[in-house]
Write a protein that holds these residues in place. Structure first.
Motif, short mmCIF file in Angstrom:
data_model
loop_
_atom_site.label_atom_id
_atom_site.label_comp_id
_atom_site.label_asym_id
_atom_site.label_seq_id
_atom_site.Cartn_x
_atom_site.Cartn_y
_atom_site.Cartn_z
N PHE A 20 0.85 -1.19 0.00
CA PHE A 20 0.00 0.00 0.00
C PHE A 20 0.89 1.23 0.00
O PHE A 20 1.84 1.34 0.78
N TRP A 21 0.55 2.20 -0.90
CA TRP A 21 1.30 3.45 -0.96
C TRP A 21 0.35 4.64 -0.88
O TRP A 21 -0.86 4.46 -0.70
N ASP A 22 0.86 5.83 -0.99
CA ASP A 22 0.10 7.06 -0.74
C ASP A 22 -0.71 7.48 -1.96
O ASP A 22 -0.46 8.50 -2.59
N PHE A 30 -0.81 12.07 0.35
CA PHE A 30 -2.17 12.24 0.83
C PHE A 30 -2.40 13.67 1.30
O PHE A 30 -1.53 14.30 1.92
N THR A 31 -3.60 14.20 1.02
CA THR A 31 -4.00 15.48 1.59
C THR A 31 -4.20 15.33 3.10
O THR A 31 -4.27 14.21 3.62
N GLU A 32 -4.33 16.46 3.80
CA GLU A 32 -4.54 16.37 5.25
C GLU A 32 -5.82 15.61 5.58
O GLU A 32 -5.85 14.84 6.54
N HIS A 92 -6.91 7.96 6.57
CA HIS A 92 -5.95 6.85 6.66
C HIS A 92 -5.85 6.35 8.10
O HIS A 92 -6.08 5.16 8.40
N MET A 93 -5.53 7.23 9.03
CA MET A 93 -5.39 6.82 10.44
C MET A 93 -6.72 6.36 11.03
O MET A 93 -6.77 5.39 11.79
N THR A 94 -7.79 7.05 10.67
CA THR A 94 -9.10 6.69 11.20
C THR A 94 -9.50 5.29 10.80
O THR A 94 -9.96 4.49 11.64
#
Length: 449
Positions: A265-267, A316-318, A324-326
């Protein structure tokens, strides 16, 4: 002075064990060198990331993992991409991997100078443990081809040499260092046993075994699990890469602590959307000791030395970083940071240090998709005491309202807390909704009242 060092290390180790009893009873959290250093991480860089984690990332972060080809002496031109060996006319290989007399790879001392003199990874492991953290390594499935060429003896199997246990038809399609093991042969299990005993001597707490989940190598997976069980040390077994076949879900739950659902997996937002689908297909399988793995977290400074694209902060944008983290947290995926931690900005530290968010990953239960339609997606997990963790996602390309019918949670009147903002939102009846930026997310704790 030396005695004091080990007393501190012992106390730190006790603290870590108290946080997480058992092997992977909660999703492992840590850092892995691959996304920022590819095949060419050096000992000082590993230490720098360990130091940063110990000082700045408190809640749950434990593992420091040296990925990919630590036995390989990266020659000029091999820093980016997948290094190959060349085979000479007499069958020997160059560059020669660092290897002991028993056909077991050891750290290359140009990269890991503390391994000089035969200590292997023990000095680096001791350093990581002294910080109250745990130490891990990446390994390739099977046995080195150069051990087969050298007819290296197998420790614990008298009269057996590497060439007699290798399956030379079983090869990795993207790197030529290894052959698979024929687990039907006497000596194959003994070879894996000797590996894990060596890793236990080094103080390894985590191994990521590559080229083993796709295609699914059941016999070798069982061999690693058996070797871990007999090595005298609790070690997390991580399988890579995916896509791990769903048909093997029962087997993988029994034999591995985490396994990749997808390829690297990448950005990329396109890859993020696909990851949601992979996760849905594995819904309900994860639990204490066995976790479907969304792969490493693409946040921070990546690809400093390869392996994919130029050196950069995540594309990734903010809003996408929060998504992503969520998602990794609500789904209870292992959390392995891929960026170089000393390059973190305030943005990255906020994403990695929110204890309320990280508790969703470590303490939630039974994550499941509530619905996905019209550019909206909602996932929920159990928060204990009748409360729920709920993640609202706007996966469309424009700002929109994402709504939650509380009846879907079996609730009527609730108190809502926004976990990213660490603030109470208010009391709601029947419905909660929020306007979310494109590709953004909100993570909530919802308590019935």
């Amino acid at each position: 002075m030396r005695r004091g060092y080990f007393v501190v290390a012992l106390l730190m180790s006790v603290r870590v064990l108290a946080q997480q009893p058992g092997v992977a009873s909660k999703p492992p959290m840590g850092w892995n060198s691959y996304n920022c250093y590819g095949s060419a991480v050096h000992e000082d860089e590993v230490k720098a990331n360990a130091d940063y984690m110990a000082k700045n990332l408190r809640y749950g972060w434990q593992y420091v993992v040296v990925d990919f080809l630590w036995a390989y002496d990266n020659p000029p031109g091999s820093l980016i991409g997948n290094p190959f060996q060349k085979q000479l006319q007499d069958g020997a290989y160059i560059p020669w991997l660092a290897m002991d007399a028993w056909g077991r790879l050891v750290p290359n001392t140009n990269k890991f100078p503390s391994a000089f003199g035969g200590g292997g990874f023990r000095p680096l492991s001791d350093y990581v443990h002294s910080l109250g953290l745990k130490f891990g390594i990446h390994v390739m499935r099977g046995i080195p081809r150069q051990a087969v060429w050298a007819h290296s003896p197998v420790l614990g199997a008298d009269g057996i040499t590497a060439d007699r246990i290798a399956d030379t038809t079983s090869i990795c399609p993207w790197m030529n260092h290894m052959y698979g093991l024929d687990m039907r042969k006497r000596g194959a299990q003994e070879y894996l046993n000797s590996l894990l005993k060596l890793y236990a001597e080094w103080g390894v707490d985590f191994i990521k075994v590559d080229d083993i989940a796709r295609p699914y190598s059941a016999a070798e997976i069982e061999g690693y699990k058996k070797a871990i069980d007999g090595c005298g040390r609790p070690i997390v077994l991580s399988l890579s890469p995916g896509e791990t076949p769903l048909k093997d879900s029962t087997h993988v739950v029994q034999h591995a602590n985490m396994w990749r659902m997808a390829d690297d997996f990448w950005d990329s937002w396109k890859e993020m959307l696909k990851m949601f689908d992979y996760a849905k297909s594995w819904e309900g399988v994860g639990g204490p000791g066995h976790w479907p793995d969304c792969d490493m977290i693409q946040i921070g400074k990546i690809s400093k030395r390869g392996p994919v694209g130029p050196e950069r902060y995540s594309r990734f944008t903010e809003d996408e970083l929060v998504t992503h983290m969520t998602f990794w947290c609500i789904y209870r995926s292992p959390l392995m940071l891929g960026g170089n931690l000393p390059d973190n900005r305030e943005l990255e530290n906020k994403l990695f240090s929110n204890e309320e968010v990280l508790r969703v990953n470590q303490e939630g239960a039974a994550p499941r998709q509530l619905y996905k339609q019209d550019g909206s997606m909602v996932w929920v997990s159990e928060a204990g005491g009748g409360a729920k963790y709920v993640a609202l996602f706007n996966i469309s390309d424009a700002e929109k309202e994402v709504a939650l019918d509380l009846a879907l949670l079996g609730m009527k009147k609730v108190k809502v807390r926004d976990l990213w903002k660490q603030a109470d939102v208010g009391v709601f009846k029947k419905k909660y909704s929020a306007t979310i930026h494109a590709h953004g997310a909100i993570l909530l704790k919802i308590i019935a009242i």
